[in-house]
Design a protein around this motif. Sequence first.
Motif, short mmCIF file in Angstrom:
data_model
loop_
_atom_site.label_atom_id
_atom_site.label_comp_id
_atom_site.label_asym_id
_atom_site.label_seq_id
_atom_site.Cartn_x
_atom_site.Cartn_y
_atom_site.Cartn_z
N ASP A 79 0.82 -1.20 0.00
CA ASP A 79 0.00 0.00 0.00
C ASP A 79 0.86 1.26 0.00
OD1 ASP A 79 -2.40 1.46 0.13
OD2 ASP A 79 -2.20 1.70 2.29
N GLY A 80 0.62 2.15 -0.97
CA GLY A 80 1.33 3.41 -1.04
C GLY A 80 2.61 3.36 -1.84
N MET A 81 3.03 2.20 -2.32
CA MET A 81 4.28 2.12 -3.08
C MET A 81 4.09 2.61 -4.51
SD MET A 81 6.88 -1.10 -3.72
CE MET A 81 7.71 -0.98 -2.13
N ALA A 82 2.92 2.37 -5.09
CA ALA A 82 2.65 2.78 -6.47
C ALA A 82 1.38 3.63 -6.50
CB ALA A 82 2.49 1.55 -7.37
N PRO A 83 1.22 4.51 -7.51
CA PRO A 83 0.00 5.32 -7.61
C PRO A 83 -1.23 4.45 -7.80
CG PRO A 83 1.74 6.17 -9.05
CD PRO A 83 2.20 4.84 -8.56
N ASP A 84 -2.37 4.91 -7.29
CA ASP A 84 -3.64 4.24 -7.55
C ASP A 84 -3.99 4.40 -9.02
OD1 ASP A 84 -3.98 3.47 -4.92
OD2 ASP A 84 -4.98 5.34 -4.36
N GLY A 86 -5.28 5.63 -12.34
CA GLY A 86 -5.76 6.94 -12.74
C GLY A 86 -5.07 8.10 -12.04
N GLU A 87 -4.19 7.84 -11.10
CA GLU A 87 -3.48 8.88 -10.36
C GLU A 87 -2.03 8.95 -10.82
OE1 GLU A 87 -4.90 10.92 -8.26
OE2 GLU A 87 -6.86 9.95 -8.33
N ASP A 88 -1.43 10.13 -10.71
CA ASP A 88 -0.03 10.32 -11.08
C ASP A 88 0.93 10.14 -9.91
OD1 ASP A 88 -0.62 10.82 -13.73
OD2 ASP A 88 -0.86 12.98 -13.40
N GLU A 89 0.47 10.47 -8.71
CA GLU A 89 1.31 10.41 -7.53
C GLU A 89 0.83 9.32 -6.58
OE1 GLU A 89 4.08 12.08 -6.90
OE2 GLU A 89 3.97 13.22 -8.78
N PRO A 90 1.76 8.66 -5.85
CA PRO A 90 1.35 7.67 -4.85
C PRO A 90 0.48 8.32 -3.77
CG PRO A 90 3.69 7.52 -5.29
CD PRO A 90 3.21 8.79 -5.94
N PRO A 91 -0.47 7.60 -3.22
CA PRO A 91 -1.29 8.17 -2.15
C PRO A 91 -0.45 8.41 -0.90
CG PRO A 91 -1.69 5.81 -2.36
CD PRO A 91 -0.81 6.21 -3.51
N GLN A 92 -0.85 9.39 -0.11
CA GLN A 92 -0.10 9.73 1.10
C GLN A 92 -0.51 8.81 2.24
OE1 GLN A 92 2.48 12.03 1.23
NE2 GLN A 92 2.15 11.79 -0.99
N ARG A 93 -0.10 7.57 2.11
CA ARG A 93 -0.38 6.58 3.15
C ARG A 93 0.61 5.43 2.99
NH1 ARG A 93 -4.60 5.51 -0.73
NH2 ARG A 93 -4.39 3.37 -1.54
N GLY A 94 0.68 4.58 4.00
CA GLY A 94 1.47 3.36 3.93
C GLY A 94 2.93 3.60 3.62
#
Length: 372
Positions: A79-84, A86-94
């Motif tokens: 979790d958080g290593m790769a972008p979700d 449709g997103e360009d940046e990884p989520p700010q978690r994990g």
Amino acid sequence: MNLQELVGALSGAGLLWAALIIGAVMILHEFAHYWAARAQGVQVTAFSIGWGPVLLRRTWRGTDWRVSLLPIGAYVQIDGMAPDPGEDEPPQRGYTLLPAWGKIAILLAGPLANLLLALLLLTAVNTGQGLTDVRTDRAVVGQVIAGSAAERAGVRTGDVIVRLDGQPLPNSYRVDNEDRPGYLKVRDTLSSDGRHTLTVRRGAAERTIAFQWVAFRDGARQTFGIRYGPQQTTRAVTLPQAFTEAGRTVISAVPAVLDAFARLFRSFFTLDLATDGGVVGPVGTVQVVGEAARLGPWVLVGIAAAINLSVGFFNLLPIPGLDGGRILLILVGVLRGRPLSARQEGGITLAGFAFVMLLTVFVVLRDLTRFF
């Protein structure tokens, strides 16, 4: 070798054992990543044995455990290593919120697990087989050439040569009529004509064998007519001794493995398919494992240790797409005071992954070149 012989060489026990060993190596590697992430409170969304379409799945402790169609290794989704999607940046978690050392710990866990397993497997081999001591001042006769001076003098296969002309044997060995390290070339020592003696141990007794020697006959240099290598004896060891020796083996393997990878890269960039760089691909691995399976279980365990060493060291190489490359990018971010953007890291990682894929194709082609 034709195609039918190639298929035969790569089928049966070798293919089965290679699949089991490589599968176990990769599952251990990915499970170490999983454990290191969970130990830091980071969720692992998926753990798959194999790649491609999912055949079986079960959710347990927040992880989607999968068995996928293609039995080629394993992977984890942290979790958080790769972008979700449709997103360009990884989520700010994990993973994203971990400090640099925490991210590096997750990435290091896989290769270190392989190196640790190699250490344990080598310890098992040392315990089960004992340690081999090599005496370079003695040599065991492995073959006596028919009609040779050695046969006429009475030398027998199994004789342990302890002295030549009353003097201890030199410590630099090469085999008679061949030029490879590890053996004594007798003809280099017997350069003078006349009477010579060999002191040999046969059974529990020593005996001296005298013979007349002519270094040149009819303009050609003569050979004594024996092949032999250093005397090797096996001794039982305790578990701590076996573990210590395994550690020495792992440490001593580092320069050899790095040299093999360097030669591989050199061959890759020069498109040299003929030179053996000491690294084999899937085809060569199946062949080596098949031969090891025929030689006995301890040889097979030793090969499994070697595969773990190779996987561990290879993943530590600073190539983007590998664990070592990801660690390098994290360290670059630390030095520049801010991490690379997801776009930058993704582009570099994609280039590294493409390089690794091309390297894999090259190694497979080189394996096939060996067969044909």
